[in-house]
Design a protein around this motif. Structure first.
Motif, mmCIF file in Angstrom:
data_model
loop_
_atom_site.group_PDB
_atom_site.id
_atom_site.type_symbol
_atom_site.label_atom_id
_atom_site.label_comp_id
_atom_site.label_asym_id
_atom_site.label_seq_id
_atom_site.Cartn_x
_atom_site.Cartn_y
_atom_site.Cartn_z
ATOM 1 N N GLY A 22 0.834 -1.204 0.000
ATOM 2 C CA GLY A 22 0.000 0.000 0.000
ATOM 3 C C GLY A 22 0.863 1.246 0.000
ATOM 4 O O GLY A 22 2.020 1.228 -0.431
ATOM 5 N N ASP A 23 0.317 2.319 0.509
ATOM 6 C CA ASP A 23 1.033 3.591 0.495
ATOM 7 C C ASP A 23 1.034 4.158 1.913
ATOM 8 O O ASP A 23 0.079 4.833 2.337
ATOM 9 N N VAL A 24 2.082 3.846 2.632
ATOM 10 C CA VAL A 24 2.155 4.229 4.042
ATOM 11 C C VAL A 24 2.197 5.752 4.199
ATOM 12 O O VAL A 24 1.534 6.318 5.076
ATOM 13 N N GLU A 25 2.953 6.423 3.350
ATOM 14 C CA GLU A 25 3.092 7.884 3.487
ATOM 15 C C GLU A 25 1.754 8.589 3.284
ATOM 16 O O GLU A 25 1.385 9.481 4.039
ATOM 17 N N LYS A 26 1.054 8.149 2.270
ATOM 18 C CA LYS A 26 -0.252 8.753 1.992
ATOM 19 C C LYS A 26 -1.213 8.484 3.164
ATOM 20 O O LYS A 26 -1.914 9.382 3.634
ATOM 21 N N ALA A 27 -1.174 7.246 3.635
ATOM 22 C CA ALA A 27 -2.076 6.876 4.733
ATOM 23 C C ALA A 27 -1.767 7.694 5.979
ATOM 24 O O ALA A 27 -2.661 8.106 6.711
ATOM 25 N N ARG A 28 -0.496 7.950 6.203
ATOM 26 C CA ARG A 28 -0.124 8.735 7.367
ATOM 27 C C ARG A 28 -0.728 10.151 7.271
ATOM 28 O O ARG A 28 -1.276 10.676 8.221
ATOM 29 N N ARG A 29 -0.588 10.717 6.082
ATOM 30 C CA ARG A 29 -1.111 12.083 5.887
ATOM 31 C C ARG A 29 -2.620 12.120 6.119
ATOM 32 O O ARG A 29 -3.155 13.082 6.629
ATOM 33 N N GLU A 30 -3.267 11.040 5.767
ATOM 34 C CA GLU A 30 -4.730 11.049 5.853
ATOM 35 C C GLU A 30 -5.247 10.564 7.207
ATOM 36 O O GLU A 30 -6.449 10.533 7.440
ATOM 37 N N SER A 31 -4.327 10.135 8.082
ATOM 38 C CA SER A 31 -4.779 9.591 9.367
ATOM 39 C C SER A 31 -5.233 10.705 10.310
ATOM 40 O O SER A 31 -4.680 11.802 10.297
ATOM 41 N N ALA A 32 -6.227 10.392 11.115
ATOM 42 C CA ALA A 32 -6.680 11.361 12.117
ATOM 43 C C ALA A 32 -5.740 11.359 13.321
ATOM 44 O O ALA A 32 -5.523 12.393 13.942
ATOM 45 N N TYR A 33 -5.227 10.188 13.635
ATOM 46 C CA TYR A 33 -4.320 10.065 14.791
ATOM 47 C C TYR A 33 -3.106 9.230 14.396
ATOM 48 O O TYR A 33 -3.246 8.217 13.715
ATOM 49 N N VAL A 34 -1.954 9.665 14.844
ATOM 50 C CA VAL A 34 -0.717 8.936 14.550
ATOM 51 C C VAL A 34 0.120 8.899 15.825
ATOM 52 O O VAL A 34 0.203 9.903 16.541
ATOM 53 N N VAL A 35 0.688 7.748 16.113
ATOM 54 C CA VAL A 35 1.631 7.682 17.243
ATOM 55 C C VAL A 35 2.937 7.055 16.765
ATOM 56 O O VAL A 35 2.968 6.299 15.789
ATOM 57 N N ASN A 95 -12.606 7.215 13.092
ATOM 58 C CA ASN A 95 -13.452 6.160 13.660
ATOM 59 C C ASN A 95 -12.639 5.079 14.369
ATOM 60 O O ASN A 95 -13.192 4.094 14.836
ATOM 61 N N GLY A 96 -11.355 5.277 14.381
ATOM 62 C CA GLY A 96 -10.536 4.296 15.076
ATOM 63 C C GLY A 96 -10.160 3.095 14.232
ATOM 64 O O GLY A 96 -9.753 2.060 14.770
ATOM 65 N N MET A 97 -10.274 3.204 12.918
ATOM 66 C CA MET A 97 -9.842 2.097 12.070
ATOM 67 C C MET A 97 -8.386 2.344 11.664
ATOM 68 O O MET A 97 -8.036 3.427 11.191
ATOM 69 N N LEU A 98 -7.576 1.291 11.821
ATOM 70 C CA LEU A 98 -6.154 1.430 11.504
ATOM 71 C C LEU A 98 -5.962 1.820 10.046
ATOM 72 O O LEU A 98 -6.628 1.278 9.150
ATOM 73 N N THR A 99 -5.029 2.738 9.828
ATOM 74 C CA THR A 99 -4.771 3.182 8.460
ATOM 75 C C THR A 99 -3.418 2.693 7.944
ATOM 76 O O THR A 99 -3.268 2.366 6.785
ATOM 77 N N GLU A 145 -4.604 7.969 22.148
ATOM 78 C CA GLU A 145 -4.544 9.179 21.329
ATOM 79 C C GLU A 145 -5.897 9.430 20.651
ATOM 80 O O GLU A 145 -6.353 10.572 20.562
ATOM 81 N N ALA A 146 -6.507 8.338 20.204
ATOM 82 C CA ALA A 146 -7.777 8.458 19.491
ATOM 83 C C ALA A 146 -8.970 8.530 20.440
ATOM 84 O O ALA A 146 -10.110 8.680 20.009
ATOM 85 N N GLY A 147 -8.684 8.382 21.733
ATOM 86 C CA GLY A 147 -9.761 8.465 22.719
ATOM 87 C C GLY A 147 -10.705 7.275 22.694
ATOM 88 O O GLY A 147 -11.895 7.401 22.966
#
Lengths: 158, 323, 802
Positions: free
Chosen positions: C165-178, C302-306, C382-384
């Motif tokens: 997949g595309d990790v960099e793109k997914a990171r940019r689009e993530s609501a929460y990142v740790v 929504n708390g789904m892993l990206t 982080e995502a509560g």
């Protein structure tokens, strides 16, 4: 400078020539070829060499052979009856998966026997204290404690 | 393993005689230290003189204080109800040395003569003001345990001398003690830090059954508050620390800070802090110095508390006779 | 549920009765006539040039039969990357480097001889930190590789990269990142029996090698390759397993001491045994290596892993063994534990002058799952979202194919999570931050073999004799888990015998068919499948004999009865009920007609039939015997590190409740709940034994165990300072068996050898966070670390407040 010592081994009186610098474990394993007691560390830190001397569990790897003179030694080989019937502890270890690789088993059973001979109705903590010097890497001790507890119950009821 | 001969004298006299005549001789008691040293080639005796069969070394005498022969095993001590009840710190120590296998052969004499900085019995002996009874060339003499310990694995014994036993004075009526062995695991351990405490309370001016009120209290802080409120004063105290110096030492400043003071939670914390400042721990692979110092602080407090609790819960009718 | 007589029952492990009577023969008990004892001299430096070795004095010691150095044996390379020689003669690269070896008539003499060997070294600069070793210009541990080509870097030329997949793109689009960094220490496997072997050559140099290996054919192949290099190409090799006192990964590879033992035996023309002392076991046995992880993951609102991105650096030590391939297994939780669409993983193994490493139970999974699961808790916070709910949302489900290409068939992860939640009291206890806390972690592991070799198969041969005794010849091994008992149950169930009728013979390359080894939690699954297939064949053979001989037996019975009792009337029997093997069955040693199972006339002891049918003489005697080689339909990982390498995968969740002593930093485990997906439990008591034992090692990994290696030297080479837990360290662990029979598994079973260890440490770390709000990322979590962190946090809070 061999010396002769006489002692009771598994209810049999024996006399044997030893070097004064041997340990009891050396005598058992290398000379008498009773290899139930294991050498897991050689310095009293694992319990695999445990045998019973005059009612007490001891590490035979640190026990000077000269001190055995006149004493009563019981090893794992002396537990089952002559007809092969297992001691309740042995039976229980087999039934309750108290044995995995088996290397700690002889020592574990001897520690347990020393406990039950003195205290037929031990608490779980009594059991854990009695085998705290017997390291086991396979079982997490759970089923060993269980094996000892169930053997104790059985022995009480017979 | 280099060869050696093995002797089993029946009397102290015989043993000392052997020591003076045999070359390269060492005494051996339970052997849990000596045999390991030999196996690791740190000791290469030509002759071993066993003290195990000397019956005059295997007494436990509880009349007016406590006297223990040096040949008594840790197991035998831990089986003594009298010691458990009255010399609790010693019971704590011997009941968790190594393993059952070690306790069944290891002796109290061996433990003090080996004098490891981590030797478990030494802290309790220090807090009980124990006296070491030594059989020397010119007869028997006594040495306070504090003077007996010289340094790591070094004691004040001349060549050939044998520790015959150890004498513990009788305890006051309101005395309690405890030993805390701080370890990573619960068995097969040397302490990272060992702390023993003994505390005697002055109950003068309090009703005879003063303990009853305390026995109804479950919470330890409440117990302390009541002690403070009722103005119970520490009569006498000993604190000893293991593994924080070349040999187990007393925390004398902490002891004096406790002496004559009204017991309170604040005081105990202060005592811990003082004891920590008296410790000189080192960084080793078994524990870091800063952590050991912290543990002295925390465990001193806990040991004194445990001693107080035991004192309160001890059955006073069974207290040892006072001298 | 199907009605089984033996499968799923707590059949006791009677096959191992010798272990409770003291009669079991391990390597330490094995003696051969004329046997000598070998001892090895190790390096005194982490990195040095050997200037000279003088063995003259040692050779003169009475009782010494051979002293060998690198100059006395062929200078050939061995090992996974062929990056070392058996005895080192030019450069030593670690403290455990073997410089010389002695064979003598006793251990004591051999030891004494070692002291007489004089070695002069010239110390070389050493490098102990893999990060330092990776830097350009760092001194090279090896200047040439196994093929003699110049080496440019200390990084091993093994590529462990997975990119989906595309990790960099997914990171940019993530609501929460740790992002977290985590480290794990060297761990000694601590088998209670130390390592050892016996090598024995016959008069023409055929070798019998008694080895503790858990891959007997792998060992044979490695020795065979070695033989080819040292001029023994056509010699026969037989590898025999004694009873093995634990393995936990140590017996996958052929260790250098084994080659040394072979050389000593060759030189002395006598059997030679090498048996480690406990100190040697600690100093020289390759441990589980240290790992540093950088892990980053994200989820949507929504708390789904990206995405999940992880990079690992493994300290390989000075040489290479199978430990260097553990990233292949690390990849599994990184890519496939919970559903995560975009994944990047990269691992490097780096040469240093530390002790070289090997695998340990879990094969990299415990380290990687520690990273994943601690990070999962971090991300949930982080995502509560509640950490358990977060896991449930993202859990794996049957039918999915993970980014690594793993095909998930059965997957009761949801039940594992909810069971743990319930039993640990999650909803009541989580989030209190009052010094007590609960945490959880899950796992995925191979449970239907693992195709790491071209074949992941096993062969099994079952023969039944005229007494009704069943001998099973298998090329597998057992290290203590109870494989004999489980295999006997499966075979007894399949054929219709009792487990006690089945004699399992393991661990002999001369008798057993090829097997990929007892590793990767594969034995019950793979050997079980082979056993069922072979058992069915055997059963068919017996039933064919029954069709022929049961009528004959009945008729002869009737004749006899008639002789005794003239009034006896032969019953009228419908022999069509038993005229075809299909119409017959066997259960509990009795053959019977399927359509008339209770008809006493047709119920005949299988041993009677065999006795009558096998040795008939007249040149027509028969045998009942079948063999099957079963290789599961799986794939090796391809160059992109993708492939469905196991038939099925095991899931599980461990929950921990802890109490932290905030004054001493001690962590007390109040409860552990380990809920594991085992397909179907073949023997619940034995399954629990695996879970308990693994969980305990997991607790040690979390809290107490660490091989302390300082500048390449092992500083705690004993059981007092290496903190294996004792029986008094009472960990209240509840093992929960979660059953969901696997369609590919033998009677539905999945492997359970390793899983129990995997999620234990992260569950404990997460529980500690719940207790005191501090996330520990460096194992083991010692009281020192806990107390220091509590202090630091207090100070931080004070500064913030001020």
């Amino acid at each position: 400078m061999k010396r002769e010592i006489a002692f009771t081994l598994n209810n049999e009186e024996i006399a044997v020539e030893v070097e004064p610098n041997w340990t009891l474990l050396y005598l058992l394993r290398e000379v008498l070829e009773m290899t139930g007691a294991k050498e897991g560390c050689g310095v009293g830190e694992c319990g695999a060499c445990t045998v019973i001397v005059d009612g007490n569990a001891i590490s035979s790897c640190l026990y000077p052979v000269m001190e055995v003179e006149g004493k009563n030694v019981t090893t794992i080989e002396g537990l089952s009856k002559e007809d092969g019937t297992l001691h309740p502890l042995q039976q229980s270890f087999i039934e309750n998966n108290g044995v995995q690789c088996g290397y700690c088993t002889s020592g574990m059973i001897m520690s347990a026997k020393a406990l039950l001979d003195k205290n037929p109705d031990p608490t779980e903590n009594d059991i854990r204290v009695s085998i705290a010097g017997n390291i086991c890497r396979c079982t997490g001790y759970v089923q060993i404690v269980e094996s000892i507890r169930k053997a104790a119950e059985k022995m009480k009821n017979t | 393993m280099k060869g050696y001969d093995y002797y089993k004298p029946d009397t102290i006299e015989e043993a000392m005689k052997m020591m003076s005549t045999l070359d390269g001789a060492e005494y051996i008691a339970g052997g849990t230290d000596v045999m390991v040293l030999i196996k690791k080639k740190a000791l290469s005796p030509q002759n071993l003189i066993s003290l195990r069969n000397i019956s005059e070394l295997s007494y436990i005498d509880t009349d007016n204080g406590l006297r223990i022969g040096s040949g008594v095993t840790h197991s035998r001590i831990s089986e003594s109800d009298f010691i458990k009840r009255h010399y609790s710190a010693l019971f704590d120590a011997v009941s968790n040395i190594g393993s059952v296998q070690v306790r069944n052969v290891g002796t109290v004499g061996g433990n003090i003569c080996n004098a490891a900085p981590s030797a478990d019995t030494l802290c309790p002996f220090l807090v009980f003001d124990a006296v070491v009874l030594i059989a020397g060339q010119k007869g028997e003499y006594q040495l306070a345990i504090d003077d007996f310990l010289l340094g790591p694995n070094r004691v004040a014994l001349a060549k050939g001398e044998i520790v015959k036993g150890i004498n513990l004075p009788a305890l006051g009526a309101n005395s309690g003690s405890a030993y805390i062995k701080h370890t990573r695991r619960k068995a097969m351990e040397l302490p990272i830090v060992g702390i023993a405490a003994r505390i005697d309370i002055d109950a003068k001016g309090h009703p005879n059954d003063w303990k009853e009120a305390f026995r109804r209290i479950d919470d330890i802080s409440d117990m302390l508050r009541l002690l403070e409120k009722e103005r119970f004063v520490c009569n006498d105290a000993r604190i000893a620390m293991g593994v924080v110096a070349p040999r187990p030492i007393r925390a004398k400043k902490a002891e004096s800070a406790l002496q004559g003071k009204v017991i309170s939670e604040g005081l105990l914390d202060e005592i811990g802090r003082i004891a920590a400042s008296e410790s000189q721990p080192r960084d080793t692979l078994r524990g870091e110095a800063w952590y050991r110092r912290e543990m002295v602080h925390v465990l001193t407090k806990r040991a004194v508390l445990m001693a107080l609790e035991r004192m309160i819960h001890a059955d006073s009718s069974n207290n040892p006779k006072t001298s | 549920m199907e009605d089984f007589l033996y499968v799923g029952k707590d059949v006791p492990r009677t096959a191992e009765i010798n272990k409770v009577t003291g009669r079991a023969v391990y390597i330490d008990e094995l003696k051969r006539p004329g046997m000598l004892y070998g001892k090895i001299l190790y390096s005194r430096y982490a990195h040095a040039r050997i200037k000279s070795i003088n063995t003259e004095k040692a050779k003169k010691l009475p009782g010494v039969k051979a002293v060998i150095t690198g100059y006395d044996i062929p200078d050939v390379r061995v090992g996974f990357m062929e990056d070392q020689t058996v005895l080192k003669r030019d450069v030593v690269r670690q403290y455990r480097d073997e410089v010389a070896a002695v064979a003598a008539t006793s251990r004591e003499i051999a030891e004494e001889a070692l002291d007489l060997i004089e070695v002069e070294y010239e110390e070389l600069p050493a490098i102990f930190d893999p990060v330092e070793a990776m830097k350009p210009g760092a001194p090279l541990i090896h200047e040439l590789d196994g093929h003699g080509r110049p080496v440019k870097s200390n990084v091993l030329p093994l590529r462990w990269t997975l990119n989906v997949g595309d990790v960099e793109k997914a990171r940019r689009e993530s609501a929460y990142v740790v992002k977290d960094s985590l480290t794990t220490p060297w761990i000694n496997q601590c088998c209670l029996g130390t390592s050892g072997c016996v090598a024995e050559f016959d008069s023409v140099n055929n070798l019998t090698f008694y080895s503790q290996t858990n891959v007997i054919f792998g060992a044979k192949q490695r020795i065979s390759r070695y033989f080819a290099k040292i001029g023994l190409k056509d010699k026969k090799i037989r590898v025999i397993n004694p009873i093995v006192a634990g393995s936990f990964g140590t017996k996958l590879d052929t260790d250098i001491y084994e080659f040394i033992c072979i050389q000593l035996a060759l030189k002395t023309r006598r059997p030679v045994k090498i048996q480690f002392t406990r100190e040697e076991e600690f100093r020289t046995l390759p441990p589980r290596q240290t790992t540093r992880f950088e892990i980053e993951q994200g989820c949507d609102k929504n708390g789904m892993l990206t995405f999940r991105k992880a990079e690992a650096i493994l300290d390989n030590g000075a040489y290479t063994s199978w430990g260097a391939t553990t990233p292949s297994v690390m990849m599994m939780p990184i890519s496939s534990l919970y559903r995560v669409p975009n994944v990047y993983f990269n691992a490097v193994c780096v040469y240093t002058n530390n002790i070289y490493s090997q695998a340990m139970r879990g094969y990299g999974n415990p380290q990687a799952s520690f990273a994943v699961e601690v990070s999962m808790d971090h991300l949930a916070e982080e995502a509560g979202i509640d950490a358990a709910e977060f896991r449930m949302k993202n859990r794996n489900r049957p039918g999915e194919v993970t980014p690594m290409g793993l095909k998930i068939t059965t997957c009761p992860l949801d039940r594992c999570i909810t069971t743990v939640k319930e039993k640990i009291g999650w909803d009541q206890k989580r989030g209190k931050k009052n010094g007590r806390g609960v945490g959880m972690a899950s796992l995925i592991h191979v449970a239907g073999g693992a195709r790491v070799y071209l074949s992941d198969g096993t062969g099994i041969r079952i023969k039944v004799d005229e007494n009704g005794h069943v001998d099973v010849l298998s090329g597998s091994t057992d290290q203590g888990q109870g494989s004999q008992t489980v295999l006997a149950q499966i075979i007894a169930e399949t054929i219709g015998f009792r487990p006690e009728d089945i004699n399992i013979i393991f661990g002999d390359t001369a008798l057993g068919l090829w097997d990929a080894g007892t590793h990767a939690s594969r034995h019950t699954f793979i050997a079980g499948n082979a056993a069922i297939r072979a058992g069915e064949k055997v059963k068919r053979q017996i039933l064919e004999l029954a069709v022929e001989y049961v009528p004959k037996l009945l008729k002869s019975d009737f004749r006899k009865q008639k002789k005794k009792d003239p009034d006896f009337h032969e019953p009228e029997l419908d022999f069509t009920l038993i005229d075809n093997p299909e119409k017959l069955d066997i259960k509990d040693r009795m053959i019977f007609a399927k359509k008339a199972p209770e008809n006493p006339n047709f119920r005949i002891d299988v041993a009677r039939v065999l006795n009558r049918a096998l040795n008939v003489g007249n040149g027509e005697s028969k045998t009942v015997m079948a063999e099957v080689f079963w290789d599961p339909p799986t794939q090796m990982l391809n160059s992109e590190m993708k492939g469905n390498w196991s038939c099925t995968y095991a899931f599980g969740t461990t929950g921990a409740e802890v109490e932290v002593d905030t004054e001493t930093g001690e962590v007390k485990i109040l409860k552990l709940v380990a809920a594991h997906d085992v397909g179907r439990a073949m023997n619940p008591t034995l399954v629990k034994g695996q879970i308990y034992g693994a969980a305990y090692i997991g607790v040690g990994f979390a809290l107490t165990e660490k091989l302390q290696v300082v500048e390449g030297r092992v500083m705690n080479p004993n059981l007092r300072d290496y903190k294996v837990l004792t029986a008094l360290d009472d960990i209240p662990v509840e093992a929960v068996i979660v059953e969901d029979p696997d369609p590919m598994g033998p009677y539905g079973a999945k492997g359970i050898g390793e899983p129990g260890l995997v999620p234990t440490a992260p569950a404990i770390a997460n529980a500690i966070y719940d207790a005191i709000g501090i996330r520990f990322t460096d194992l083991p979590i010692t009281p020192e670390k806990v107390l220091a962190a509590i202090r630091a946090k207090k100070q931080e809070n004070q500064q913030r407040d001020a």
